[in-house]
Enzyme design. Structure first.
Site, PDB file in Angstrom:
ATOM      1  N   SER A   1       2.726  -3.721   9.309  1.00  0.00           N
ATOM      2  CA  SER A   1       2.913  -3.281  10.872  1.00  0.00           C
ATOM      3  C   SER A   1       2.743  -4.235  11.581  1.00  0.00           C
ATOM      4  O   SER A   1       1.722  -4.089  12.645  1.00  0.00           O
ATOM      5  CB  SER A   1       2.149  -1.797  10.866  1.00  0.00           C
ATOM      6  OG  SER A   1       2.771  -1.140   9.939  1.00  0.00           O
TER       7      SER A   1
ATOM      8  N   ASP B   1       6.518   0.151   9.851  1.00  0.00           N
ATOM      9  CA  ASP B   1       6.238   1.708   9.904  1.00  0.00           C
ATOM     10  C   ASP B   1       7.078   2.466  10.512  1.00  0.00           C
ATOM     11  O   ASP B   1       7.450   3.639  10.162  1.00  0.00           O
ATOM     12  CB  ASP B   1       4.941   1.851  10.262  1.00  0.00           C
ATOM     13  CG  ASP B   1       4.611   1.387  11.689  1.00  0.00           C
ATOM     14  OD1 ASP B   1       5.377   0.469  12.111  1.00  0.00           O
ATOM     15  OD2 ASP B   1       3.520   1.789  12.388  1.00  0.00           O
TER      16      ASP B   1
ATOM     17  N   ARG C   1      -3.656   0.608   2.290  1.00  0.00           N
ATOM     18  CA  ARG C   1      -3.688   1.546   1.221  1.00  0.00           C
ATOM     19  C   ARG C   1      -2.378   0.932  -0.069  1.00  0.00           C
ATOM     20  O   ARG C   1      -1.626   0.278   0.283  1.00  0.00           O
ATOM     21  CB  ARG C   1      -2.906   2.788   1.739  1.00  0.00           C
ATOM     22  CG  ARG C   1      -3.614   3.607   2.430  1.00  0.00           C
ATOM     23  CD  ARG C   1      -2.968   5.010   2.797  1.00  0.00           C
ATOM     24  NE  ARG C   1      -1.706   4.886   3.419  1.00  0.00           N
ATOM     25  CZ  ARG C   1      -0.708   5.718   3.409  1.00  0.00           C
ATOM     26  NH1 ARG C   1      -0.760   6.782   2.611  1.00  0.00           N
ATOM     27  NH2 ARG C   1       0.560   5.417   3.979  1.00  0.00           N
TER      28      ARG C   1
END
Length: 901
Positions: A588, A642, A524
């Site tokens: 992550s 994250d 994203r």
């Protein structure tokens, strides 16, 4: 003439459909907690929860009280794959003085007969479990006890109503203990109504049988009802056999419009006027008497026997059911009718014989009609419970009227099929129903008890005592300390990685920031606008891009070029290509950081395998790719995990949030640690966020005492055996796999899926964690659990579904408790850092397991409260930790950098 005379006894299909609807309404009343006390149809729970599955075996005794004779049986059930059983019986009379005397005498008589049977069959040396068939309405609170509500049929014994008949039988058997010891040791395992016994006997031969019906001296029906509809019994799981006691249908006047003057007269002359009115219209005990009353009135009116009334017609009980049955044997013409009437001193003409035969037909046909209407109501309820348009089922039937009357069975079948055309019903005649049935119930109870033991044994290692959880908390605390100390850090399993995030939001952050989120198959890019002051807000715009497999597993250069291509598309799309915006990069994967904008990839996980990346700084690789493209420039401020993003998102809303928890596919925690405790980073002032990477807890064997054989199986079959052991017991990625291993084990033991391991159950990873959440949802009936299992290619019975649900519950509860024990170690550490008696703190949480599982979050919270009683912990759901969180970290880092300058 007869037709006109008995017009009210002939019932059209419309009337029968109406009776069916009335009976359905009565059933609902009987099942409801508030309506049951006033319901006439008592719908008594039998505590029989399971039908025979063919694996029953053993040697059982059964006694049967309630018919015209008392019976004792010995039933041997063989587990030979052929479902065979062997029955030995002995019949004893039931003298009038016993069935209308007092309770002590009745049970002494039963005990005497049983002991006589034990001696005759030479069973004194054996201790056999006993099933007790007691064919009267009883209120049961468990399988082996029952309080008599009322006597029916010809029984009227004093001092038994409102008492437990099983303990009365026990007492009577105890008295005989002196005569020989084992007799007093007879164990009454189950109290069964004869109707339930009939269903169970037929259920042994036909697994589809879920209704039992008796039409004899008395009449009654039972069927398997969904537990969620039975208000009178705790629990919603599975099914239970309900003994309807339908003989009392109409006792509140619900059938008054259908009762004739003859029904009223018969009722007034009975032992229990006003009671069991439906039974009095149906059962063989009353049909002969009904015929007598009709013939008497017709004779008095000169319609029969030239108006001559004989003493036989005036004598109650003179015409019996056997006479009615014999007179309806049409094949014999009128000879039977003439013979019977002549014996009764009635001298019939041919017309008389034809008329009497017709009366018998109308009376017994009405009985079959009414019985069919009530049975049709039960079948419709079963079909609706199962949400089926068409249903195949079997009704187990017993009783003299059904067996000996020449036309009854055929009439009943025909009417039932007309009333419920969408049910394909097989009628199965029960052989030695009530006796063998009690033994079957006992055998099933025996099987379930043995299975229960095995299931409990398999799930016992998942039940963690408070003591064990305390131990886990203390071990976690020790490992946290190892990870922070310079000399032990290298060998520590909980890595305690410094993130160089040194503050949480204070509300003054503002500006435009970019965030990148790479952590799975999607990637994203976000634009985040943060406003400060009174109109504090965060606005986000994002776009999702796929990462093709060939890029995930290609070269590092190709991967980062693809990422930069996606960023370029997004900047163009948002029209902000010219601005040099600060950027936060959520990455992550495990990284070692030397500063907030330097992260060295320790190793790929989650299916990524891009070459030339491990051991490299991901921020440098991103900068180089931007340089290669030479279209725009960005200020890469922070590389973020994250978990830290989750803490920051919640920290923006609640300044008390200093812990981040992820409980989803993976499991991890971060928290703000005092700099003075972080030996591997220079400086003692302030705080820094530590990414614990706690999934590796236990990799040194410190929690081996709580790992089960199933955990070891899952670990050995995983991509990284021996690594991330705590994560494999607490995170969504592995819980379904643990469940699958347990199900395989239980199936091998013959406790599930009929002992057949299906192809799909052999497949790794078929049992996704979302199925756990669905199966454990309180709102889901077992029917839906069965559907989920069917989607997985597992053909399950109702009992299987209960066990699967229980297994899922044990695995997810342990996961939540272990996660809670780890978190308790962290909040306790925070409390000691601050040097306070009582700590108030907020934990920011994200992850599908926490958000979607019906019980995980509650168990987690309860465990933390139990293990860290001096900490008041608030849990706050994070909104988009990896996107918004990355932007907030960038904003905080910018703010702190400016302050520093």
């Amino acid at each position: 003439q007869v037709d006109r005379y008995l017009y009210h006894m002939r019932l059209s299909d419309d009337v029968l459909l109406d009776v069916m609807a009335r009976f359905q309404a009565e059933m609902v009343k009987g099942l409801g907690r508030d309506t049951n006390p006033t319901a006439t149809v008592k719908m008594l729970p039998s505590f029989v929860r399971s039908l025979p599955d063919g694996s029953e075996k053993g040697d059982f005794l059964a006694v049967d009280l309630g018919g015209s004779q008392f019976r004792a049986h010995r039933v041997k059930v063989f587990d030979d794959g052929k479902q065979s059983s062997q029955l030995e019986s002995k019949f004893y009379p039931t003298p009038k003085e016993v069935i209308q005397g007092n309770g002590a005498e009745l049970f002494d008589y039963v005990a005497d007969c049983l002991l006589d049977f034990i001696e005759t069959k030479n069973l004194k040396h054996k201790k056999l479990p006993l099933g007790f068939t007691f064919s009267f309405p009883c209120k049961q609170t468990k399988l082996e006890e029952g309080v008599l509500l009322a006597w029916t049929k010809h029984f009227k014994v004093r001092g038994v109503q409102e008492t437990d008949v099983v303990s009365s039988l026990h007492k009577a058997l105890q008295k005989h203990k002196a005569s020989f010891v084992p007799a007093g040791d007879v164990d009454v395992l189950a109290l069964v109504n004869d109707t339930v016994g009939t269903m169970m006997t037929c259920g042994y031969d036909d697994p589809r049988c879920e209704v039992g019906l008796i039409i004899g001296t008395g009449t009654n029906a039972c069927y398997m009802e969904e537990m969620r509809h039975i208000d009178l019994v705790e629990g919603d799981e599975g099914r239970m056999c309900i003994n309807t006691e339908w003989g009392a249908f109409g006792d509140d006047g619900a059938l008054d419009d259908l009762r004739t003057e003859f029904d009223r007269e018969l009722d007034l002359g009975s032992l229990n006027p006003g009671k069991q009115l439906f039974e009095k219209m149906i059962s063989s005990l009353y049909l002969g008497e009904l015929v007598r009353l009709i013939l008497l009135k017709m004779t008095k009116e000169g319609l029969l026997f030239n108006g001559k009334v004989s003493t036989a017609l005036l004598t109650k009980g003179k015409i019996e059911m056997k006479h009615v049955s014999a007179m309806e044997k049409y094949k014999e013409g009128l000879s039977n009718t003439r013979e019977i009437l002549t014996e009764l001193n009635l001298f019939p003409s041919e017309e008389d014989c034809i008329a009497v035969q017709h009366v018998c037909t109308i009376v017994s046909f009405r009985s079959a009609n009414l019985c069919a209407a009530a049975l049709a109501a039960i079948l419709t309820r079963l079909r609706e419970n199962k949400k089926l348009l068409r249903m195949r089922t079997t009704v187990g039937i017993d009783g003299g009227l059904y067996k000996t009357h020449p036309q009854y069975a055929k009439r009943l079948h025909k009417v039932v099929r007309r009333l419920v055309p969408n049910c394909d019903v097989r009628f199965l005649l029960s052989v030695s129903g009530s006796g063998k049935g009690a033994a079957m119930v006992t055998a099933v109870a025996y099987r379930l008890a043995a299975q229960r033991k095995q299931i409990d044994a398999a799930l016992a290692p998942f039940l963690l005592s408070l003591e064990t959880l305390r131990e886990v908390k203390n071990k976690m605390r020790t490992e946290l300390e190892y990870g922070l100390k310079r000399e032990t850090q290298a060998s520590a399993t909980v890595k305690m990685l410094p993130t160089y995030v040194c503050g949480t939001p204070d509300g003054t952050e503002k500006g435009k920031f970019l965030a990148l989120d790479l952590g799975g198959t999607n990637f994203r890019v976000l634009l985040v606008k943060i406003r400060s002051g009174r109109r504090r807000s965060v606005q986000m715009y994002n776009k999702i891009f796929a990462i093709p497999l060939e890029i995930m597993q290609g070269t590092g250069e190709e991967l980062f070029d693809h990422i930069v291509q996606c960023i370029a598309d997004f900047l163009e799309y948002m029209g902000i290509k010219g601005a040099r915006l600060p950027l936060g990069f959520t990455f992550s994967f495990p990284c070692r950081q030397a500063s907030i904008d330097k992260g060295t990839l320790v190793g790929w996980t989650k299916g990524f395998k891009a070459t030339d990346c491990e051991g490299e700084d991901v921020v440098d690789m991103l900068r180089e790719a931007i340089r290669r493209r030479n279209e725009f420039d960005l200020d890469i401020v922070a590389v973020v995990n994250d978990t830290v993003g989750t803490m920051m998102t919640c920290g923006y809303e609640d300044p008390n949030c200093e812990i981040g928890l992820i409980a989803g596919t993976g499991s991890n925690v971060c928290y703000m640690e005092d700099m003075k405790n972080i030996e591997i980073v220079e400086g003692n002032e302030g705080k820094m966020c530590i990414n614990t990477e706690w999934g590796g807890f236990g990799d040194n064997g410190c929690i081996d005492n709580i790992r089960t054989k199933y955990d070891i199986e899952v670990d050995e079959g995983s991509l990284n055996p021996g690594k991330q052991r705590y994560e494999k017991m607490t995170s969504g990625m592995y819980l379904g796999e643990i469940v699958r291993q347990i199900l395989i084990d239980l199936t091998k033991q013959g406790l599930l899926f009929r002992g057949q391991i299906s192809e799909s159950l052999r497949k790794r990873g078929i049992f996704e964690t979302k199925f756990l959440s669905q199966i454990e949802s309180d709102r889901l009936a077992l029917l839906q659990v069965r559907r989920i299992l069917q989607q997985l290619g597992l053909d399950s019975t109702c009992d299987d579904s209960i066990i699967v649900k229980e297994v899922c519950g044990a695995v997810s509860k342990r996961a939540a408790q272990l996660c809670g024990a780890g978190l308790a170690a962290i909040v306790e550490k925070k409390r000691e850092n601050r040097g306070v008696e009582h700590l108030q703190i907020t934990v920011g949480v994200d992850g599908t397991l926490y958000k979607l599982h019906p019980h995980f979050s509650r168990v987690l919270r309860e465990t933390v409260k139990e293990l860290a009683p001096q900490c008041d912990v608030t849990f706050m759901l994070s909104e988009d930790g990896s996107g918004k969180g990355a932007a907030l970290i960038t904003a905080v880092a910018k703010r702190l950098h400016n302050v520093g300058q």
